[in-house]
Design an enzyme around this catalytic site. Structure first.
Site, PDB file in Angstrom:
ATOM      1  CD  GLU A  74      61.409 -28.385  37.447  1.00 39.60           C
ATOM      2  OE1 GLU A  74      60.467 -29.161  37.203  1.00 39.60           O
ATOM      3  OE2 GLU A  74      61.405 -27.193  37.140  1.00 39.60           O
ATOM      4  CG  ASP A 119      59.905 -19.025  37.004  1.00 40.44           C
ATOM      5  OD1 ASP A 119      59.155 -20.005  37.110  1.00 40.44           O
ATOM      6  OD2 ASP A 119      61.116 -19.108  36.731  1.00 40.44           O
TER       7      ASP A 119
END
Lengths: 387, 255
Positions: free
Chosen positions: B46, B57
């Site tokens: 990824e 995040d």
């Protein structure tokens, strides 16, 4: 209302909820309940009683005689600076704290730039006995020290944010992350008409009282309403009930920083392009690769690279004229108000005042300037600028 | 059939998907890292396209994004680098909506197809908008959308997500930002229920997997695991990215 948000959470092309799946339950809960709660009689009664006796509403609409003589027009100041805590931000935080209680949330988070929203949130939380955590960019903590102390005295925890430009944008990111990580017990009180649907409308509804009062306080309609715009909550508050009165010129003043031709500016509508920041589609200052540009303004409350989606829509359909003034023009306007009217305005509100310099007047014009906050927090900037 | 679909069909358990941030730790490390991950036995990668404001995040990936941007990474440069990732390994790009929107969604999809990207994760792309505006475009360029589900995702949404999916579904181990240090044990009831959600598509689990024990637990209940923050931390602590790939994969699969 013609300019209200649609079922999908959009104002024309702008708005929506560009959120990761983790936030979906929170946003869904808020979206499905906020209108009902806001329109509930008991809620309305409690909020209006607090706004009257605790905040000091209605705030005066003051005819500024000497300022009017100076410009040769009739200038009125909507005195949001006289609100408890010193700015319009409390209109929103009290409403949202009452909303949070009805959603059974015991922990409140907020972001703040100038610290006014942080102080207003800490105040409302103290009043209702709720835990309060305020995210604030490290750079803003430095330049808005008095407000940091106020928040702490009011019992809030101020968490410094060191990522990105260390200002409002980054504090907002961090508050969103906190909400992702603490969903069950936490309500996020966003401070402006930004963020995912339903926040822009929620905050608009809570700030609309500003224009509702102006309408009641004035004999007839004003010719102009002028307000500063960062995210745009005081401006929407001052514009909202005039949006359908097409004869009233509405003017939003963005922070030009050192000027829109330099790379130190926060004038989103002058410099931005369409995109998503803080989960809604609007205009934002960004690179050709979609990276958000770190803005600059002397005023921490306007130092934001985005703008609320309703403003983006009002800009596109030309209902509101958006302009900008520089740091220096704002400082000059602040000094003018101090000396002509004995009022020390917030740096943010000084941007609205500075726009008077760019206007041409008829002597019968009735101009309302939304004086969104007072300047106590900006004393060090004013002192430094004077020496 | 895409490389990704082939891998999902041929390897029914223990799939390992590793996330790396393009442009990190050094500007041009991506091909080295992707190729080394392939050689170390990783099943798919990824590739994070850095964004200035990555709200989903945690600190580790935020920081890798900031460093990569400071290094000068751009979307065009990432596509150039992807051409050099010449090992036969499925590639998924992960980013946020704004960079892709600004770049131009169709142009972005076209470039993805040219360099052999199989799937895209855009966590802040609303499902309804995907369906109404972008589903056909993704299909045209052979890109699988990969959507997140959380322990709080309703049955109704699970069904909708399953219908929109074409390869696998990304289950986050708990509703959080990436890279929380608490591990995934507290989510184990959720993990053990994954197989009973009635999903047609295979599930890979990500978020907060940092040890080989975590990964082993995930593999009991899903077709594989996705690791991001733990790998980024490992890259940060090692001078050679290539070596770091091998030592990390060895460590994380040791259980």
């Amino acid at each position: 209302m013609k300019y209200d948000v649609d079922e999908q959470g959009f104002y024309g092309d702008f708005g929506g909820a560009f959120i990761p799946e983790m936030l979906h339950p929170n946003i869904q809960e808020l979206k499905s309940s906020y209108r009902k709660i806001l329109n509930d009689d008991a809620f309305k009664k409690e909020l209006s009683s607090l706004l009257k006796d605790y905040v000091g509403r209605p705030t005066p609409l003051y005819f500024a005689k000497r300022l009017s003589e100076h410009y040769g027009a009739n200038i009125y100041l909507k005195r949001e600076d006289l609100c408890h805590t010193g700015a319009h931000k409390i209109n929103n935080t009290l409403g949202q704290v009452l909303l949070a209680q009805r959603l059974n949330k015991s922990r409140i988070i907020a972001e703040t730039g100038a610290g006014q929203h942080g102080v207003a949130t800490a105040t409302a939380c103290a009043l209702k006995g709720l835990e309060c955590i305020v995210y604030m960019g490290a750079k803003d903590i430095e330049r808005q020290a008095p407000n940091v102390s106020r928040m702490k005295m009011l019992g809030a925890e101020v968490r410094p944010v060191h990522s990105g430009s260390k200002t409002l944008k980054d504090a907002t990111n961090e508050a969103i992350r906190d909400w992702i990580n603490n969903q069950d017990d936490t309500h996020y009180i966003i401070g402006s008409v930004v963020g995912p649907d339903p926040y822009p409308d929620l905050v608009t509804q809570l700030q609309a009282i500003i224009s509702e009062e102006i309408k009641n306080q004035m004999d007839g309609l004003p010719t102009h309403v002028v307000a500063c715009v960062g995210g745009g909550s005081n401006a929407i508050g001052a514009f909202y009930h005039f949006l359908e009165d097409e004869t009233v010129d509405l003017i939003g003043v963005e922070a030009g920083g050192l000027g829109v031709k330099t790379d130190k500016s926060a004038a989103t509508l002058a410099l931005g392009s369409r995109g998503v920041l803080h989960a809604s589609m609007s205009y934002l200052m960004q690179t050709s690769d979609g990276q958000v540009i770190e803005p600059h303004s002397i005023s921490a409350g306007l130092d934001y690279p985005g703008i609320g989606p309703l403003h983006a829509h009002l800009h596109d359909c030309k209902r509101v004229l958006y302009s900008n003034v520089t740091d220096q023009e704002a400082l000059d306007a602040a000094n003018r108000l101090m000396q002509l009217e004995g009022i020390i305005p917030a740096l943010e509100s000084s941007h609205a005042l500075a726009y008077l310099e760019k206007m041409t007047f008829n002597s019968t014009d009735k101009i309302v300037i939304n004086l969104s906050g007072r300047g106590d927090k900006d004393m060090s900037t004013y002192i430094n600028a004077a020496t | 059939m895409s490389t990704l679909k082939k891998v999902l069909e041929t390897k029914k358990e223990g799939l390992l998907n590793i996330y790396c941030t393009a442009g990190y730790p050094q500007l041009n490390d991506l091909p080295t890292i992707v190729n080394a991950l392939h050689d170390a036995g990783v099943d798919m990668v990824e590739i994070g396209i850095p964004y200035s404001d990555p709200i989903a995040d945690g600190e580790t990936i935020q920081q890798s994004n900031a460093v990569a941007l400071k290094n000068g990474i751009t979307i065009d440069l990432i596509f150039e680098q992807l051409k050099q990732c010449n090992k036969n390994i499925p590639k998924i790009v992960m980013t946020y909506f704004n960079p892709v929107f600004k770049y131009g969604l169709e142009h972005f999809c076209e470039q993805c197809q040219k360099v052999g990207v199989d799937g895209i994760i855009i966590p802040d792309l609303p499902l309804e908008l995907y369906q109404s505006s972008y589903e056909k475009m993704f299909q045209k360029y052979g890109l699988s959308p990969i959507f997140l589900i959380t322990p709080q995702t309703s049955r109704e949404r699970l069904k909708f997500i399953d219908e929109l999916s074409s390869t696998f579904i990304y289950a986050v181990s708990s509703s959080s930002t990436t890279g929380k240090s608490t591990g995934i044990n507290e989510g184990s009831t959720y993990l053990s229920g994954l197989k009973n959600l009635g999903l047609q598509h295979p599930v890979l689990v990500g978020f907060n997997i940092s040890t080989s024990e975590d990964l082993a637990l995930v593999n009991e209940h899903a077709q594989g695991g996705i690791i991001g923050s733990a790998f980024i931390k490992h890259l940060r602590e090692n001078t050679s990215p290539q070596e770091a790939c091998h030592t990390f994969v060895k460590k994380i699969t040791s259980c």
